[in-house]
Design a protein around this motif. Structure first.
Motif, PDB file in Angstrom:
ATOM      1  N   LYS A   1       8.414 -12.386 -50.567  1.00 23.21           N
ATOM      2  CA  LYS A   1       9.188 -13.119 -49.950  1.00 23.21           C
ATOM      3  C   LYS A   1      10.535 -13.435 -50.330  1.00 23.21           C
ATOM      4  CE  LYS A   1       5.317 -16.006 -47.897  1.00 23.21           C
ATOM      5  NZ  LYS A   1       4.802 -17.396 -48.048  1.00 23.21           N
ATOM      6  N   ALA A   2      10.793 -13.514 -51.733  1.00 18.76           N
ATOM      7  CA  ALA A   2      12.127 -13.362 -52.185  1.00 18.76           C
ATOM      8  C   ALA A   2      12.771 -12.318 -51.898  1.00 18.76           C
ATOM      9  CB  ALA A   2      11.835 -13.584 -53.791  1.00 18.76           C
ATOM     10  N   GLY A   3      12.297 -11.162 -51.760  1.00 21.72           N
ATOM     11  CA  GLY A   3      13.063 -10.151 -51.422  1.00 21.72           C
ATOM     12  C   GLY A   3      13.651  -9.748 -50.225  1.00 21.72           C
ATOM     13  N   PHE A   4      12.727 -10.460 -48.887  1.00 25.34           N
ATOM     14  CA  PHE A   4      13.286 -10.310 -47.577  1.00 25.34           C
ATOM     15  C   PHE A   4      14.839 -10.576 -47.306  1.00 25.34           C
ATOM     16  CE2 PHE A   4       8.682 -11.378 -46.274  1.00 25.34           C
ATOM     17  CZ  PHE A   4       8.286  -9.914 -46.563  1.00 25.34           C
ATOM     18  N   PRO A   5      15.283 -11.612 -47.695  1.00 21.79           N
ATOM     19  CA  PRO A   5      16.757 -11.989 -47.449  1.00 21.79           C
ATOM     20  C   PRO A   5      17.500 -10.701 -47.760  1.00 21.79           C
ATOM     21  CG  PRO A   5      15.832 -13.767 -48.296  1.00 21.79           C
ATOM     22  CD  PRO A   5      15.200 -12.779 -48.790  1.00 21.79           C
ATOM     23  N   PHE A   6      17.589 -10.014 -49.122  1.00 26.63           N
ATOM     24  CA  PHE A   6      18.096  -8.981 -49.293  1.00 26.63           C
ATOM     25  C   PHE A   6      17.842  -7.622 -48.509  1.00 26.63           C
ATOM     26  CE2 PHE A   6      17.509 -12.248 -52.812  1.00 26.63           C
ATOM     27  CZ  PHE A   6      18.711 -12.488 -53.127  1.00 26.63           C
TER      28      PHE A   6
ATOM     29  N   ILE B   1      24.542 -14.221 -47.063  1.00 30.56           N
ATOM     30  CA  ILE B   1      23.177 -14.696 -47.850  1.00 30.56           C
ATOM     31  C   ILE B   1      23.242 -15.895 -48.528  1.00 30.56           C
ATOM     32  CG2 ILE B   1      21.070 -14.043 -49.144  1.00 30.56           C
ATOM     33  CD1 ILE B   1      21.288 -11.378 -48.365  1.00 30.56           C
ATOM     34  N   PHE B   2      22.914 -16.840 -48.146  1.00 30.55           N
ATOM     35  CA  PHE B   2      22.783 -18.196 -48.851  1.00 30.55           C
ATOM     36  C   PHE B   2      21.408 -18.696 -49.319  1.00 30.55           C
ATOM     37  CE2 PHE B   2      23.167 -22.908 -49.245  1.00 30.55           C
ATOM     38  CZ  PHE B   2      24.397 -23.249 -49.394  1.00 30.55           C
ATOM     39  N   LEU B   3      21.461 -18.584 -50.842  1.00 32.90           N
ATOM     40  CA  LEU B   3      20.235 -19.074 -51.368  1.00 32.90           C
ATOM     41  C   LEU B   3      20.194 -20.267 -51.581  1.00 32.90           C
ATOM     42  CD1 LEU B   3      19.653 -15.931 -53.629  1.00 32.90           C
ATOM     43  CD2 LEU B   3      18.713 -16.097 -51.274  1.00 32.90           C
ATOM     44  N   ILE B   4      18.979 -21.029 -51.597  1.00 35.66           N
ATOM     45  CA  ILE B   4      18.616 -22.271 -51.720  1.00 35.66           C
ATOM     46  C   ILE B   4      17.352 -22.545 -52.494  1.00 35.66           C
ATOM     47  CG2 ILE B   4      20.103 -23.121 -49.831  1.00 35.66           C
ATOM     48  CD1 ILE B   4      17.520 -24.270 -48.475  1.00 35.66           C
ATOM     49  N   ALA B   5      17.129 -23.729 -52.968  1.00 35.33           N
ATOM     50  CA  ALA B   5      15.860 -23.997 -53.903  1.00 35.33           C
ATOM     51  C   ALA B   5      15.587 -23.195 -54.821  1.00 35.33           C
ATOM     52  CB  ALA B   5      14.547 -24.173 -52.755  1.00 35.33           C
TER      53      ALA B   5
ATOM     54  N   PHE C   1      19.364 -15.722 -59.342  1.00 37.45           N
ATOM     55  CA  PHE C   1      20.960 -15.060 -59.936  1.00 37.45           C
ATOM     56  C   PHE C   1      20.586 -15.113 -61.417  1.00 37.45           C
ATOM     57  CE2 PHE C   1      22.467 -17.011 -55.913  1.00 37.45           C
ATOM     58  CZ  PHE C   1      23.010 -15.581 -55.513  1.00 37.45           C
ATOM     59  N   ARG C   2      19.711 -15.410 -62.047  1.00 35.73           N
ATOM     60  CA  ARG C   2      19.430 -15.223 -63.566  1.00 35.73           C
ATOM     61  C   ARG C   2      18.814 -13.762 -63.668  1.00 35.73           C
ATOM     62  NH1 ARG C   2      16.594 -19.258 -64.602  1.00 35.73           N
ATOM     63  NH2 ARG C   2      18.127 -20.823 -64.989  1.00 35.73           N
ATOM     64  N   ARG C   3      19.852 -13.120 -64.060  1.00 38.90           N
ATOM     65  CA  ARG C   3      19.294 -11.313 -64.393  1.00 38.90           C
ATOM     66  C   ARG C   3      17.996 -11.238 -64.675  1.00 38.90           C
ATOM     67  NH1 ARG C   3      22.013  -7.400 -61.327  1.00 38.90           N
ATOM     68  NH2 ARG C   3      21.803  -5.421 -62.525  1.00 38.90           N
ATOM     69  N   ALA C   4      17.813 -11.880 -65.782  1.00 39.11           N
ATOM     70  CA  ALA C   4      16.397 -11.603 -66.516  1.00 39.11           C
ATOM     71  C   ALA C   4      15.147 -11.747 -65.496  1.00 39.11           C
ATOM     72  CB  ALA C   4      16.255 -12.460 -67.746  1.00 39.11           C
ATOM     73  N   THR C   5      15.630 -12.796 -64.565  1.00 41.79           N
ATOM     74  CA  THR C   5      14.270 -13.150 -63.697  1.00 41.79           C
ATOM     75  C   THR C   5      14.455 -12.420 -62.676  1.00 41.79           C
ATOM     76  OG1 THR C   5      14.837 -15.604 -64.249  1.00 41.79           O
ATOM     77  CG2 THR C   5      13.770 -14.949 -61.845  1.00 41.79           C
ATOM     78  N   ALA C   6      15.554 -11.782 -61.984  1.00 42.96           N
ATOM     79  CA  ALA C   6      15.648 -10.849 -61.049  1.00 42.96           C
ATOM     80  C   ALA C   6      15.119  -9.417 -61.451  1.00 42.96           C
ATOM     81  CB  ALA C   6      17.044 -10.683 -60.513  1.00 42.96           C
ATOM     82  N   GLU C   7      15.214  -9.204 -62.879  1.00 44.84           N
ATOM     83  CA  GLU C   7      14.717  -7.983 -63.156  1.00 44.84           C
ATOM     84  C   GLU C   7      13.146  -8.115 -63.176  1.00 44.84           C
ATOM     85  OE1 GLU C   7      16.868  -7.393 -66.862  1.00 44.84           O
ATOM     86  OE2 GLU C   7      18.641  -6.704 -65.764  1.00 44.84           O
TER      87      GLU C   7
ATOM     88  N   SER D   1      16.522  -7.139 -58.696  1.00 48.50           N
ATOM     89  CA  SER D   1      17.764  -7.058 -59.388  1.00 48.50           C
ATOM     90  C   SER D   1      18.454  -5.915 -58.839  1.00 48.50           C
ATOM     91  CB  SER D   1      17.787  -7.073 -60.937  1.00 48.50           C
ATOM     92  OG  SER D   1      17.110  -5.788 -61.365  1.00 48.50           O
ATOM     93  N   GLN D   2      17.622  -4.877 -58.457  1.00 47.34           N
ATOM     94  CA  GLN D   2      18.194  -3.510 -58.093  1.00 47.34           C
ATOM     95  C   GLN D   2      18.394  -3.816 -56.362  1.00 47.34           C
ATOM     96  OE1 GLN D   2      15.811  -0.029 -58.878  1.00 47.34           O
ATOM     97  NE2 GLN D   2      15.538  -0.554 -60.726  1.00 47.34           N
ATOM     98  N   VAL D   3      17.606  -4.363 -55.759  1.00 49.32           N
ATOM     99  CA  VAL D   3      17.996  -4.729 -54.415  1.00 49.32           C
ATOM    100  C   VAL D   3      19.160  -5.835 -54.373  1.00 49.32           C
ATOM    101  CG1 VAL D   3      16.608  -5.579 -52.282  1.00 49.32           C
ATOM    102  CG2 VAL D   3      15.298  -4.362 -54.055  1.00 49.32           C
ATOM    103  N   MET D   4      19.140  -6.637 -55.022  1.00 44.16           N
ATOM    104  CA  MET D   4      20.443  -7.478 -54.950  1.00 44.16           C
ATOM    105  C   MET D   4      21.514  -6.673 -55.368  1.00 44.16           C
ATOM    106  SD  MET D   4      18.776 -10.806 -57.017  1.00 44.16           S
ATOM    107  CE  MET D   4      20.260 -11.869 -56.907  1.00 44.16           C
ATOM    108  N   ASP D   5      21.667  -5.783 -56.289  1.00 42.73           N
ATOM    109  CA  ASP D   5      22.871  -4.962 -56.344  1.00 42.73           C
ATOM    110  C   ASP D   5      23.196  -4.262 -55.377  1.00 42.73           C
ATOM    111  OD1 ASP D   5      22.941  -6.076 -59.215  1.00 42.73           O
ATOM    112  OD2 ASP D   5      21.862  -4.233 -60.059  1.00 42.73           O
ATOM    113  N   LYS D   6      22.094  -3.577 -54.487  1.00 38.95           N
ATOM    114  CA  LYS D   6      22.240  -2.782 -53.459  1.00 38.95           C
ATOM    115  C   LYS D   6      22.814  -3.599 -52.437  1.00 38.95           C
ATOM    116  CE  LYS D   6      20.403   0.510 -50.121  1.00 38.95           C
ATOM    117  NZ  LYS D   6      19.301   1.049 -49.879  1.00 38.95           N
ATOM    118  N   ALA D   7      22.528  -4.791 -52.069  1.00 38.27           N
ATOM    119  CA  ALA D   7      23.057  -6.064 -51.220  1.00 38.27           C
ATOM    120  C   ALA D   7      24.544  -6.064 -51.513  1.00 38.27           C
ATOM    121  CB  ALA D   7      22.254  -7.111 -51.268  1.00 38.27           C
ATOM    122  N   VAL D   8      24.852  -6.465 -52.911  1.00 42.27           N
ATOM    123  CA  VAL D   8      26.334  -6.565 -52.988  1.00 42.27           C
ATOM    124  C   VAL D   8      27.157  -5.374 -52.783  1.00 42.27           C
ATOM    125  CG1 VAL D   8      27.924  -7.022 -54.675  1.00 42.27           C
ATOM    126  CG2 VAL D   8      25.709  -8.404 -54.657  1.00 42.27           C
ATOM    127  N   ALA D   9      26.500  -4.167 -53.208  1.00 38.69           N
ATOM    128  CA  ALA D   9      27.183  -2.888 -52.947  1.00 38.69           C
ATOM    129  C   ALA D   9      27.404  -2.747 -51.384  1.00 38.69           C
ATOM    130  CB  ALA D   9      26.289  -1.695 -53.463  1.00 38.69           C
TER     131      ALA D   9
END
Length: 127
Positions: free
Chosen positions: A24-29, A44-48, A54-60, A71-79
């Motif tokens: 579910k965390a990955g769906f917005p990205f 994309i607006f993240l809440i709760a 956004f904590r890199r260690a968590t996203a990894e 973290s890779q999916v989030m990087d792709k979203a930014v790119a």
């Protein structure tokens, strides 16, 4: 019959899910990337709990079923040109700092930013 020109949409996606729900965390990205690749403008607006991503260690360590680490999916979203926002109050409550936002070029968001995004968007998705 000639195909009508597609309208470029402005789409706001609001994400709620964090590390406790990896897929579910990955769906917005994932959805944001698909929409951006189709030519739409996405923010994309993240809440709760989602702000913890956004904590890199968590996203990894968050790995949605069938996907690479978030973290890779989030990087792709930014790119892909997607602007990310972190709810400032939610982030403060979870110890997320401005330094955590830097790798994702994310911005703080509060009620005024949320209102601006809702007014800007043609469509809103909550995931």
């Amino acid at each position: 019959m000639a195909e009508a020109a597609k309208k470029k949409l402005k789409i706001m996606i609001q994400g709620y899910w964090g590390s406790n729900e990896p897929t579910k965390a990955g769906f917005p990205f994932d959805h944001g990337i698909i929409l951006a690749e189709a030519g739409h403008e996405v923010q994309i607006f993240l809440i709760a709990e989602a702000v913890s991503l956004f904590r890199r260690a968590t996203a990894e360590t968050v790995v949605p079923v069938g996907w690479p680490p978030l973290s890779q999916v989030m990087d792709k979203a930014v790119a892909s040109g997607i602007q990310l926002y972190a709810c400032h109050s939610c982030s403060n409550a979870r110890g997320i700092t401005e330094a955590d936002l830097v790798p994702y070029k994310a911005k703080w968001g509060g009620p005024p930013v949320l209102v601006e995004l809702v007014e800007w968007a043609d469509k809103i998705m909550t995931l």
